[in-house]
Enzyme design. Structure first.
Site, PDB file in Angstrom:
ATOM      1  N   GLY A  29       0.823  -1.200   0.000  1.00 39.03           N
ATOM      2  CA  GLY A  29       0.000   0.000   0.000  1.00 39.03           C
ATOM      3  C   GLY A  29       0.851   1.241   0.000  1.00 39.03           C
ATOM      4  N   ASN A  30       0.238   2.380   0.258  1.00 40.08           N
ATOM      5  CA  ASN A  30       0.985   3.632   0.318  1.00 40.08           C
ATOM      6  C   ASN A  30       0.356   4.526   1.384  1.00 40.08           C
ATOM      7  OD1 ASN A  30      -1.065   5.467  -0.977  1.00 40.08           O
ATOM      8  ND2 ASN A  30      -0.838   3.873  -2.548  1.00 40.08           N
ATOM      9  N   ARG A  31       0.943   5.665   1.602  1.00 39.69           N
ATOM     10  CA  ARG A  31       0.568   6.486   2.758  1.00 39.69           C
ATOM     11  C   ARG A  31      -0.542   7.494   2.479  1.00 39.69           C
ATOM     12  NH1 ARG A  31       5.982   8.807   4.981  1.00 39.69           N
ATOM     13  NH2 ARG A  31       4.461  10.119   6.008  1.00 39.69           N
TER      14      ARG A  31
END
Ligand code: CTP
Length: 404
Positions: free
Chosen positions: A201-203
């Site tokens: 995922g990412n932030r």
């Protein structure tokens, strides 16, 4: 803009001091009209100092300038905070026995009420009937919130915070320049499953996408938000009758939902952080160390969603038809290097505008503020904006609107 702030007799009047500050700081010309009772809580000098206008409760002052109707006629917005049960009843009945009453009767501007009272008074059938009548007449409400009330009680009836009232006021003052337009927004960050409990995922929190959706809706657009893993907390900012939220998880789900939403959209704002790669296969059982150490995950490339939308644009023309905006969070520290990368990215993706921001420990992801430059078709910086994500959203929507 000319804003009249009516203040009535509740302890929450002390919070309205901050509301007046917020509105004047945002550049509005604020006139405060308290009731006699309100002055028992906060006095005339405070209101005069903050608003820089004379303050009176009486219709008999400044009669030469017909102040009792002029204030209402000249207002772009009338806010009453706090609005007590008694004041709400008086407004419903059209009683005009003081300056606030005449101002409210004389105005054709939007009216926003921020109720504040004890929970019993809020729940009372008379109050509820008055609220329903006023809502039918087009009066807007913000709050009340559930929480601690004067005297230690708690329940619905607490005035919402000044920041929330200012945001509601700003939304009512927004130009309706997107009336009749459809806007598709992607927000958040995709998650590509590795196994049932793990993902790549990412932030991205989705805050910038949600701010774009809220801005577009406030300006009259019908909005679809394709929300990739956006928390309910962040989505709360986009509760609006003309906003539809489509929750998605993976890049493939986002691609399908955005393709559908973009089919009828006049403006596409592709703010989501989409994973460029996904695991070639996701295990349907949790991976465990018993299977031996995990040293590599094979990845395959995801389709570039926004490039696909741009390539499939029905009419192929940017100026008469759909405007597509892509986003890029870059970590290059030098601004000119970032612009160059953004120019190449805009061309590669075939989009009309690309909003580029610096993403490092202090900027971008998971933060409330943002700063972007918007690169146009000639590679030029057509606009830049820094501040809250809503302020940045305003500049991006302005630029997309200007292109149509
Ligand atoms: N985007 C997309 N589909 C993807 C990846 C990104 O639609 N599979 C969109 C994002 O929503 C955003 C923009 O493209 O609007 C961001 O692109 P970015 O990931 O920065 O560009 P890349 O093409 O991945 O380029 P690079 O990895 O070289 O930075």
């Amino acid at each position: 803009m000319n804003i009249v702030v009516g203040v009535t007799g509740g302890i929450a009047a002390y919070k309205t001091v901050h509301l007046v500050r917020l509105l004047t700081k945002a550049g509005h010309d604020v006139t405060v009209v308290p009731t006699e009772d309100a002055l028992r809580f906060v006095g005339t000098p405070t209101w005069e100092a903050l608003s820089r206008h004379p303050v009176t409760t009486s219709v008999h002052d400044d009669v030469a300038r017909v102040r009792h109707v002029a204030l209402g006629q000249n207002a772009d917005l009338v806010v009453v905070a706090p609005a007590t049960a008694n004041t709400i009843a008086k407004i419903t009945a059209g009683i005009a026995d003081d300056l606030l009453g005449t101002t409210l009767l004389a105005t054709e501007a939007p009216v926003l009420l921020a109720p504040a009272m004890h929970a019993e008074m809020w729940r009372n059938a008379a109050t509820q009937a008055n609220i329903a009548t006023l809502a039918d007449r087009g009066v807007h409400f913000v709050g009340p919130a559930d929480g601690e009330l004067a005297g230690g009680d708690s329940g619905p009836g607490r005035m919402v915070e000044p920041e929330d009232i200012a945001a509601a006021a700003t939304a009512l003052l927004a130009p309706r320049d997107l009336d009749g337009l459809r806007v598709a927004v992607s927000a958040g960050g995709t998650r590509e499953p590795i196994d049932p409990v793990r993902f790549l995922g990412n932030r991205s929190s989705g805050r910038q996408g949600v701010a774009l959706a809220a801005e577009a809706a406030a300006r009259g657009a019908s909005v679809t938000v394709v929300a990739a893993n956006v928390s309910a907390d962040v989505l709360a900012d986009v509760r609006h009758p003309s906003v539809d939220v489509v929750p998605v998880g993976t890049a493939a789900e986002l691609a399908a939902a955005m393709t559908e939403a973009a089919r009828t959209a006049d403006i596409v704002l592709m703010a989501a952080a989409v994973a460029d790669y996904r695991p070639a296969s996701a295990s349907d059982q949790k991976l465990t160390k018993e299977q031996g150490p995990l040293t590599r995950i094979e990845l395959v490339e995801n389709e570039d969603v926004v490039a696909g939308l741009a390539a499939n644009r029905a009419d192929g023309s940017a100026l008469d038809g759909q405007v597509i905006v892509a986003f890029a969070a870059e970590t290059l520290p030098d601004a000119e290097d970032r612009r160059d990368r953004a120019r190449r990215k805009r061309e590669r993706k075939g989009v009309d505008l690309l909003a580029v921001n610096l993403a490092d420990a202090e900027h971008g992801f998971e933060r409330h503020d943002n700063a972007v430059e918007i690169i146009g078709p000639g590679g030029e910086v057509v606009a830049s904006a820094a501040g809250s994500k809503r302020e940045v959203a305003r500049a991006i929507v302005d630029a997309a609107r200007a292109m149509r």
